[in-house]
Design a protein around this motif. Structure first.
Motif, mmCIF file in Angstrom:
data_model
loop_
_atom_site.group_PDB
_atom_site.id
_atom_site.type_symbol
_atom_site.label_atom_id
_atom_site.label_comp_id
_atom_site.label_asym_id
_atom_site.label_seq_id
_atom_site.Cartn_x
_atom_site.Cartn_y
_atom_site.Cartn_z
ATOM 1 N N LEU A 173 0.819 -1.212 0.000
ATOM 2 C CA LEU A 173 0.000 0.000 0.000
ATOM 3 C C LEU A 173 0.856 1.267 0.000
ATOM 4 O O LEU A 173 0.353 2.360 -0.268
ATOM 5 N N CYS A 174 2.124 1.127 0.303
ATOM 6 C CA CYS A 174 3.025 2.291 0.353
ATOM 7 C C CYS A 174 4.423 1.838 -0.051
ATOM 8 O O CYS A 174 5.322 1.762 0.781
ATOM 9 N N GLU A 175 4.599 1.580 -1.301
ATOM 10 C CA GLU A 175 5.839 0.969 -1.792
ATOM 11 C C GLU A 175 7.066 1.829 -1.521
ATOM 12 O O GLU A 175 8.164 1.323 -1.338
ATOM 13 N N GLN A 176 6.877 3.153 -1.485
ATOM 14 C CA GLN A 176 7.995 4.050 -1.198
ATOM 15 C C GLN A 176 7.909 4.637 0.205
ATOM 16 O O GLN A 176 8.664 5.544 0.538
ATOM 17 N N GLY A 177 6.992 4.091 0.998
ATOM 18 C CA GLY A 177 6.953 4.453 2.402
ATOM 19 C C GLY A 177 5.728 5.241 2.812
ATOM 20 O O GLY A 177 5.023 5.854 2.004
ATOM 21 N N ALA A 178 5.452 5.177 4.107
ATOM 22 C CA ALA A 178 4.455 5.997 4.782
ATOM 23 C C ALA A 178 4.952 6.170 6.204
ATOM 24 O O ALA A 178 5.866 5.461 6.646
ATOM 25 N N VAL A 179 4.387 7.126 6.927
ATOM 26 C CA VAL A 179 4.870 7.380 8.290
ATOM 27 C C VAL A 179 3.710 7.379 9.274
ATOM 28 O O VAL A 179 2.564 7.648 8.920
ATOM 29 N N ILE A 180 4.047 7.075 10.525
ATOM 30 C CA ILE A 180 3.097 7.156 11.620
ATOM 31 C C ILE A 180 3.839 7.626 12.862
ATOM 32 O O ILE A 180 5.029 7.329 13.021
ATOM 33 N N HIS A 238 1.524 10.489 4.549
ATOM 34 C CA HIS A 238 2.585 10.594 3.543
ATOM 35 C C HIS A 238 2.701 9.315 2.693
ATOM 36 O O HIS A 238 3.788 8.973 2.248
ATOM 37 N N VAL A 239 1.593 8.629 2.481
ATOM 38 C CA VAL A 239 1.653 7.411 1.668
ATOM 39 C C VAL A 239 2.243 7.745 0.296
ATOM 40 O O VAL A 239 1.778 8.654 -0.390
ATOM 41 N N SER A 240 3.286 6.995 -0.074
ATOM 42 C CA SER A 240 4.004 7.273 -1.306
ATOM 43 C C SER A 240 4.248 5.967 -2.066
ATOM 44 O O SER A 240 4.672 4.982 -1.452
ATOM 45 N N GLY A 259 -0.454 5.504 -7.370
ATOM 46 C CA GLY A 259 -0.025 4.666 -6.261
ATOM 47 C C GLY A 259 -1.126 3.700 -5.858
ATOM 48 O O GLY A 259 -2.313 3.905 -6.167
ATOM 49 N N VAL A 260 -0.750 2.658 -5.135
ATOM 50 C CA VAL A 260 -1.726 1.609 -4.779
ATOM 51 C C VAL A 260 -2.876 2.173 -3.954
ATOM 52 O O VAL A 260 -3.996 1.650 -3.998
ATOM 53 N N LEU A 261 -2.631 3.263 -3.229
ATOM 54 C CA LEU A 261 -3.723 3.900 -2.479
ATOM 55 C C LEU A 261 -4.904 4.212 -3.388
ATOM 56 O O LEU A 261 -6.069 4.133 -2.973
ATOM 57 N N GLU A 292 -4.192 -4.142 6.680
ATOM 58 C CA GLU A 292 -3.475 -4.567 7.874
ATOM 59 C C GLU A 292 -2.385 -3.550 8.208
ATOM 60 O O GLU A 292 -1.534 -3.242 7.380
ATOM 61 N N LEU A 293 -2.430 -3.053 9.437
ATOM 62 C CA LEU A 293 -1.405 -2.154 9.975
ATOM 63 C C LEU A 293 -0.691 -2.870 11.111
ATOM 64 O O LEU A 293 -1.333 -3.363 12.036
ATOM 65 N N ASP A 294 0.623 -2.917 11.040
ATOM 66 C CA ASP A 294 1.428 -3.515 12.107
ATOM 67 C C ASP A 294 2.654 -2.620 12.295
ATOM 68 O O ASP A 294 3.648 -2.737 11.576
ATOM 69 N N VAL A 295 2.537 -1.697 13.249
ATOM 70 C CA VAL A 295 3.590 -0.702 13.436
ATOM 71 C C VAL A 295 4.893 -1.356 13.875
ATOM 72 O O VAL A 295 5.974 -1.009 13.393
ATOM 73 N N ALA A 296 4.830 -2.319 14.773
ATOM 74 C CA ALA A 296 6.045 -2.987 15.242
ATOM 75 C C ALA A 296 6.780 -3.676 14.100
ATOM 76 O O ALA A 296 8.014 -3.698 14.054
ATOM 77 N N ALA A 297 6.026 -4.217 13.161
ATOM 78 C CA ALA A 297 6.623 -4.891 12.002
ATOM 79 C C ALA A 297 6.886 -3.948 10.840
ATOM 80 O O ALA A 297 7.353 -4.373 9.783
ATOM 81 N N ARG A 298 6.559 -2.656 11.018
ATOM 82 C CA ARG A 298 6.753 -1.645 9.962
ATOM 83 C C ARG A 298 5.981 -2.015 8.702
ATOM 84 O O ARG A 298 6.455 -1.858 7.587
ATOM 85 N N LYS A 299 4.752 -2.446 8.861
ATOM 86 C CA LYS A 299 3.999 -3.006 7.739
ATOM 87 C C LYS A 299 2.669 -2.298 7.535
ATOM 88 O O LYS A 299 1.933 -2.039 8.487
ATOM 89 N N LEU A 300 2.356 -2.015 6.269
ATOM 90 C CA LEU A 300 1.045 -1.522 5.867
ATOM 91 C C LEU A 300 0.664 -2.267 4.598
ATOM 92 O O LEU A 300 1.297 -2.102 3.547
#
Length: 573
Positions: free
Chosen positions: A383-390, A484-486, A493-495, A505-513
């Motif tokens: 969902l954010c191939e070049q990154g997103a932030v939280i 900042h989904v990129s 973008g996939v968004l 699925e959001l998993d902050v500990a795993a750095r996954k979206l």
């Protein structure tokens, strides 16, 4: 002065030819004496004052104090205006014009007889934009943050300008605030000169400037109306003259180590997520390699020390009285690069060796932090191939690992039209997805990522939900918000391909979206996707859309990466 490097301004004023006569003679109409043109450092005071930027409304007074300091040190001060960016009133978003102001700053400095620069900043984008512009020219430069307002008050409670904004819908719809209540808050929440007094973007940018070494020690937290703000301005005016004599340029201060220090300090103070996009842009201008992943690697496991709204309890005035940023820098020395120089010629850590803390409720110690790990987390996934932030410190712990059904809004207008529809199929386990809020799609990447929850859920007592967008979030806001989904939705973008009912699925500990659909389905959606019509066909906005980079690169214009120095393109001399 005999050993001083030749001044840049001497190419305008220091010769006995026709053009120097022209330059000097026109300046004479202001009544300047002969010695103004006799090899004295010319200091440009870049002022972002504007009556349309209330957070910077006091900077005309500050400029006069800076001039005193410049004159005392033997320099010649010339104040100049640049495009000002009033976060509270500009539409569609000041972020659209950050790069424009940076161009204004860059070209004004380069085109004029300036040896050193003082940047008067305050409201959110006025700090990064002026620093970006100054970086592109690379002269000796010092920043004077405008300072935060005094604490807001409402019926015996301290409240923060900005932060309360995000509560108004809930206050009216759930807590039954009347319009008279809101008016009373309105007149007491922003009660002095200065910018937002929470650890929002303006305060974060002030702290960023100090952490980078661009201000005199202790500058970031001084309230706008405190007399010590003027003292700092006068001393900064003196210091910039000495910096010119020492040829202490931005490129000597803004090293890779300095950027790493700023990332660490931003995590320790619980700074705004906007810090990422602005620091990336500044690094791009000065030519320092910096990536989105650096913010996670360097800053995501740093302890949180500062207890300020929106993530904590206190406000910037309390932060200053507790000792300010020098206390944080002293506490964080084990995490910092100690060999970086600052504008006063000393290292960042040496400036803060004697920095006592006066209130550990506001500034915690490294041994007993507010949280053991803070800072921004960079997410990756389909969902954010070049990154997103939280920003985990602003999120709800129970939502940091979450799987939910997407409720999709194609643009902010779609969201506004439908979010409070009683028949909207949404519950607290859903994931709100907002498209069309990125650099190209809005355009300008507005602070709309932390959209309000549906009224029917607020009335049930729901306080937070996972929200995902390609936009930004105000530094004064909180919530479990992925930003900042990129690449953004407007460029495919996939968004852009998320549908109502998709599982995310959001998993902050795993750095996954992750968007939970098959690769085949994703490919089919990509094949049928059509880009939206461009939002502008002329003028600066068209130019911006054509050249703006994605969020993971700092949303600067591609033609502005790196600087072109202080040399004028064509010189009549």
């Amino acid at each position: 002065m005999s050993t001083q490097k030749k001044l840049r301004s001497s190419d305008w004023f220091g010769k006995q030819d026709k053009m120097s006569f022209v330059h000097r003679s026109w300046f004479r109409n202001q009544g300047y004496p002969d010695d103004y043109f006799m090899n004295r450092p010319v200091i440009g005071i870049c002022n972002t004052w504007s009556e349309l930027t209330p957070c910077n409304g006091h900077l005309r007074d500050i400029a006069e104090v800076v001039k005193r300091g410049v004159l005392e040190a033997g320099g010649v001060p010339f104040e100049f205006p640049v495009t000002s960016l009033g976060e509270t009133v500009m539409r569609p978003t000041t972020m659209l014009f950050r790069n424009l102001t940076s161009m204004d700053v860059e070209e004004t400095i380069r085109a004029n007889p300036i040896d050193g620069v003082v940047l008067l900043t305050g409201c959110d984008k006025t700090t990064p934009s002026t620093i970006m512009g100054a970086c592109s020219v690379d002269l000796p430069t010092i920043v004077i943050p405008g300072g935060a307002m005094l604490n807001g008050h409402f019926r015996g409670e301290c409240i923060g300008s900005g932060t309360f904004n995000w509560m108004i819908k809930e206050k009216q719809g759930v807590e039954n605030y009347t319009m008279q209540d809101i008016l009373e808050v309105e007149t007491g929440v922003a009660r002095s000169q200065g910018h937002c007094m929470t650890m929002g973007t303006a305060s974060t940018m002030a702290c960023m400037s100090e952490a980078l070494g661009l201000t005199l020690p202790g500058a970031a937290a001084i309230p706008a109306v405190d007399a010590r703000k003027k003292l700092l301005a006068q001393l900064s005016g003196r210091r910039i003259v000495e910096m010119v004599k020492e040829d202490l340029k931005l490129s000597r201060i803004l090293t890779r180590n300095a950027f790493e220090n700023a990332i660490v300090i931003n995590s320790a103070i619980g700074g705004s997520s906007n810090f990422i996009i602005h620091l990336l842009a500044i690094a791009g201008r000065i030519g320092v390699p910096l990536s989105l992943e650096d913010f996670d690697v360097t800053g995501s496991r740093v302890p949180l020390l500062v207890n300020l709204k929106p993530s904590g309890k206190f406000l910037m005035e309390d932060f200053y009285y507790s000792g300010g940023l020098p206390v944080v820098i002293r506490e964080m020395q084990p995490y910092l690069n100690s060999d970086v120089i600052t504008v006063n010629g000393k290292s960042l850590c040496d400036n803060c060796t004697i920095s006592p803390c006066y209130n550990t409720d506001v500034i915690a110690t490294l041994q007993a932090p507010l949280q053991s790990e803070a800072g921004m987390v960079v997410l990756k996934g389909n969902l954010c191939e070049q990154g997103a932030v939280i920003k985990p410190v602003a999120a709800s712990a129970h939502l940091l690992k979450h799987r939910g059904r997407a409720v999709v809004f194609e643009c902010i207008e779609d969201y506004i039209a439908r979010i409070d529809d009683p028949d909207l199929d949404i519950d607290e386990n859903c994931v709100i997805v907002l498209k069309g809020a990125g650099p190209v799609g809005y355009p300008g990447m507005p602070e709309v990522g932390n959209v309000d929850l549906p009224m029917k859920l607020l009335q049930k007592g729901v306080k937070d939900m996972v929200r995902i967008s390609d936009g930004r979030m105000s530094g004064t806001a909180g919530g479990t918000v992925v930003l900042h989904v990129s690449p953004e939705s407007a460029i495919g973008g996939v968004l852009a391909l998320v549908h109502d009912g998709d599982m995310i699925e959001l998993d902050v500990a795993a750095r996954k979206l992750h968007l939970d659909i098959t690769d085949e389905e994703l490919a089919a959606r990509k094949a049928s996707w059509q880009p939206p019509a461009p939002m502008a066909t002329r003028g600066y906005v068209k130019f911006y859309i054509d050249h703006v980079q994605q969020a993971h690169l700092g949303a600067d214009l591609d033609i502005l990466r790196n600087g072109s120095g202080a040399e004028v393109i064509r010189d009549l001399h």
